[in-house]
Design a protein around this motif. Structure first.
Motif, PDB file in Angstrom:
ATOM      1  N   LEU A   1       0.817  -1.213   0.000  1.00 11.30           N
ATOM      2  CA  LEU A   1       0.000   0.000   0.000  1.00 11.30           C
ATOM      3  C   LEU A   1       0.847   1.257   0.000  1.00 11.30           C
ATOM      4  O   LEU A   1       1.942   1.288   0.566  1.00 11.30           O
ATOM      5  CB  LEU A   1      -0.912   0.017   1.237  1.00 11.30           C
ATOM      6  N   THR A   2       0.302   2.296  -0.618  1.00  8.64           N
ATOM      7  CA  THR A   2       0.956   3.601  -0.593  1.00  8.64           C
ATOM      8  C   THR A   2       0.779   4.214   0.800  1.00  8.64           C
ATOM      9  O   THR A   2      -0.019   3.734   1.612  1.00  8.64           O
ATOM     10  CB  THR A   2       0.330   4.557  -1.624  1.00  8.64           C
ATOM     11  N   THR A   3       1.480   5.275   1.056  1.00  9.15           N
ATOM     12  CA  THR A   3       1.361   5.971   2.334  1.00  9.15           C
ATOM     13  C   THR A   3      -0.073   6.417   2.564  1.00  9.15           C
ATOM     14  O   THR A   3      -0.630   6.224   3.653  1.00  9.15           O
ATOM     15  CB  THR A   3       2.310   7.190   2.381  1.00  9.15           C
ATOM     16  N   ARG A   4      -0.713   6.991   1.570  1.00  9.91           N
ATOM     17  CA  ARG A   4      -2.101   7.457   1.706  1.00  9.91           C
ATOM     18  C   ARG A   4      -3.055   6.287   1.955  1.00  9.91           C
ATOM     19  O   ARG A   4      -3.947   6.376   2.792  1.00  9.91           O
ATOM     20  CB  ARG A   4      -2.525   8.236   0.461  1.00  9.91           C
ATOM     21  N   GLU A   5      -2.846   5.191   1.248  1.00  6.72           N
ATOM     22  CA  GLU A   5      -3.695   4.018   1.455  1.00  6.72           C
ATOM     23  C   GLU A   5      -3.541   3.485   2.874  1.00  6.72           C
ATOM     24  O   GLU A   5      -4.522   3.084   3.506  1.00  6.72           O
ATOM     25  CB  GLU A   5      -3.364   2.928   0.428  1.00  6.72           C
ATOM     26  N   ARG A   6      -2.310   3.509   3.396  1.00  6.07           N
ATOM     27  CA  ARG A   6      -2.090   3.068   4.775  1.00  6.07           C
ATOM     28  C   ARG A   6      -2.773   4.009   5.763  1.00  6.07           C
ATOM     29  O   ARG A   6      -3.335   3.550   6.763  1.00  6.07           O
ATOM     30  CB  ARG A   6      -0.599   2.943   5.082  1.00  6.07           C
ATOM     31  N   GLN A   7      -2.755   5.304   5.488  1.00  5.78           N
ATOM     32  CA  GLN A   7      -3.449   6.267   6.345  1.00  5.78           C
ATOM     33  C   GLN A   7      -4.941   5.964   6.376  1.00  5.78           C
ATOM     34  O   GLN A   7      -5.559   5.927   7.449  1.00  5.78           O
ATOM     35  CB  GLN A   7      -3.270   7.700   5.833  1.00  5.78           C
ATOM     36  N   ILE A   8      -5.507   5.765   5.222  1.00  7.06           N
ATOM     37  CA  ILE A   8      -6.942   5.484   5.115  1.00  7.06           C
ATOM     38  C   ILE A   8      -7.270   4.174   5.821  1.00  7.06           C
ATOM     39  O   ILE A   8      -8.221   4.110   6.605  1.00  7.06           O
ATOM     40  CB  ILE A   8      -7.389   5.463   3.638  1.00  7.06           C
ATOM     41  N   LEU A   9      -6.489   3.143   5.607  1.00  5.98           N
ATOM     42  CA  LEU A   9      -6.740   1.861   6.239  1.00  5.98           C
ATOM     43  C   LEU A   9      -6.634   1.968   7.757  1.00  5.98           C
ATOM     44  O   LEU A   9      -7.422   1.368   8.488  1.00  5.98           O
ATOM     45  CB  LEU A   9      -5.785   0.800   5.703  1.00  5.98           C
ATOM     46  N   SER A  10      -5.696   2.739   8.234  1.00  5.28           N
ATOM     47  CA  SER A  10      -5.556   2.942   9.676  1.00  5.28           C
ATOM     48  C   SER A  10      -6.810   3.579  10.268  1.00  5.28           C
ATOM     49  O   SER A  10      -7.284   3.172  11.338  1.00  5.28           O
ATOM     50  CB  SER A  10      -4.336   3.822   9.956  1.00  5.28           C
ATOM     51  N   LEU A  11      -7.372   4.553   9.569  1.00  4.74           N
ATOM     52  CA  LEU A  11      -8.594   5.208  10.035  1.00  4.74           C
ATOM     53  C   LEU A  11      -9.793   4.265   9.961  1.00  4.74           C
ATOM     54  O   LEU A  11     -10.663   4.279  10.836  1.00  4.74           O
ATOM     55  CB  LEU A  11      -8.830   6.492   9.252  1.00  4.74           C
ATOM     56  N   VAL A  12      -9.831   3.433   8.933  1.00 11.27           N
ATOM     57  CA  VAL A  12     -10.879   2.412   8.829  1.00 11.27           C
ATOM     58  C   VAL A  12     -10.788   1.472  10.033  1.00 11.27           C
ATOM     59  O   VAL A  12     -11.799   1.141  10.663  1.00 11.27           O
ATOM     60  CB  VAL A  12     -10.761   1.617   7.505  1.00 11.27           C
ATOM     61  N   ALA A  13      -9.564   1.066  10.366  1.00 11.46           N
ATOM     62  CA  ALA A  13      -9.359   0.152  11.489  1.00 11.46           C
ATOM     63  C   ALA A  13      -9.771   0.776  12.818  1.00 11.46           C
ATOM     64  O   ALA A  13     -10.096   0.064  13.763  1.00 11.46           O
ATOM     65  CB  ALA A  13      -7.899  -0.297  11.537  1.00 11.46           C
ATOM     66  N   GLN A  14      -9.784   2.096  12.872  1.00  9.99           N
ATOM     67  CA  GLN A  14     -10.222   2.807  14.072  1.00  9.99           C
ATOM     68  C   GLN A  14     -11.734   2.967  14.116  1.00  9.99           C
ATOM     69  O   GLN A  14     -12.272   3.515  15.069  1.00  9.99           O
ATOM     70  CB  GLN A  14      -9.561   4.184  14.145  1.00  9.99           C
TER      71      GLN A  14
END
Length: 66
Positions: A8-21
Protein backbone atom coordinates in the motif's frame (compact mmCIF):
# COMPACT_ATOMS: atom_id res chain seq x y z
CA UNK A 1 8.61 -4.69 5.99
CA UNK A 2 5.05 -5.97 6.40
CA UNK A 3 2.63 -7.00 3.66
CA UNK A 4 0.55 -3.85 4.20
CA UNK A 5 3.64 -1.64 4.05
CA UNK A 6 4.90 -3.39 0.92
CA UNK A 7 1.64 -3.29 -1.02
CA UNK A 8 0.00 0.00 0.00
CA UNK A 9 0.96 3.60 -0.59
CA UNK A 10 1.36 5.97 2.33
CA UNK A 11 -2.10 7.46 1.71
CA UNK A 12 -3.69 4.02 1.46
CA UNK A 13 -2.09 3.07 4.77
CA UNK A 14 -3.45 6.27 6.35
CA UNK A 15 -6.94 5.48 5.12
CA UNK A 16 -6.74 1.86 6.24
CA UNK A 17 -5.56 2.94 9.68
CA UNK A 18 -8.59 5.21 10.04
CA UNK A 19 -10.88 2.41 8.83
CA UNK A 20 -9.36 0.15 11.49
CA UNK A 21 -10.22 2.81 14.07
CA UNK A 22 -13.86 2.54 13.04
CA UNK A 23 -14.22 5.76 11.07
CA UNK A 24 -16.61 6.04 8.13
CA UNK A 25 -15.80 7.36 4.68
CA UNK A 26 -17.10 10.87 5.40
CA UNK A 27 -15.05 11.13 8.58
CA UNK A 28 -11.92 9.89 6.82
CA UNK A 29 -12.43 12.33 3.96
CA UNK A 30 -12.85 15.21 6.38
CA UNK A 31 -9.77 14.30 8.44
CA UNK A 32 -7.55 13.88 5.39
CA UNK A 33 -9.07 16.83 3.51
CA UNK A 34 -10.00 14.70 0.50
CA UNK A 35 -13.32 13.83 -1.13
CA UNK A 36 -15.47 10.88 -0.15
CA UNK A 37 -15.07 9.59 -3.72
CA UNK A 38 -11.29 9.59 -3.25
CA UNK A 39 -11.70 7.54 -0.07
CA UNK A 40 -13.95 5.07 -1.89
CA UNK A 41 -11.48 4.70 -4.76
CA UNK A 42 -8.60 4.19 -2.35
CA UNK A 43 -10.56 1.54 -0.46
CA UNK A 44 -11.20 -0.37 -3.68
CA UNK A 45 -7.46 -0.29 -4.40
CA UNK A 46 -6.69 -1.42 -0.85
CA UNK A 47 -9.11 -4.35 -1.14
CA UNK A 48 -7.59 -5.38 -4.46
CA UNK A 49 -4.01 -5.14 -3.21
CA UNK A 50 -4.73 -7.08 -0.03
CA UNK A 51 -6.98 -9.64 -1.71
CA UNK A 52 -10.00 -8.89 0.48
CA UNK A 53 -13.56 -7.86 -0.28
CA UNK A 54 -14.54 -5.48 2.50
CA UNK A 55 -13.30 -2.91 5.03
CA UNK A 56 -13.44 -5.31 7.97
CA UNK A 57 -11.17 -7.83 6.28
CA UNK A 58 -8.78 -5.05 5.24
CA UNK A 59 -8.66 -3.72 8.81
CA UNK A 60 -7.92 -7.22 10.10
CA UNK A 61 -4.91 -7.38 7.75
CA UNK A 62 -3.56 -4.21 9.30
CA UNK A 63 -4.29 -5.21 12.89
CA UNK A 64 -2.61 -8.60 12.49
CA UNK A 65 0.63 -6.87 11.50
CA UNK A 66 0.76 -4.58 14.52
Amino acid sequence: MTVVQERLTTRERQILSLVAQGLGNKEIASLLNISVDTVKKALKQIYRKLGVSNRTAAAVCLIREV
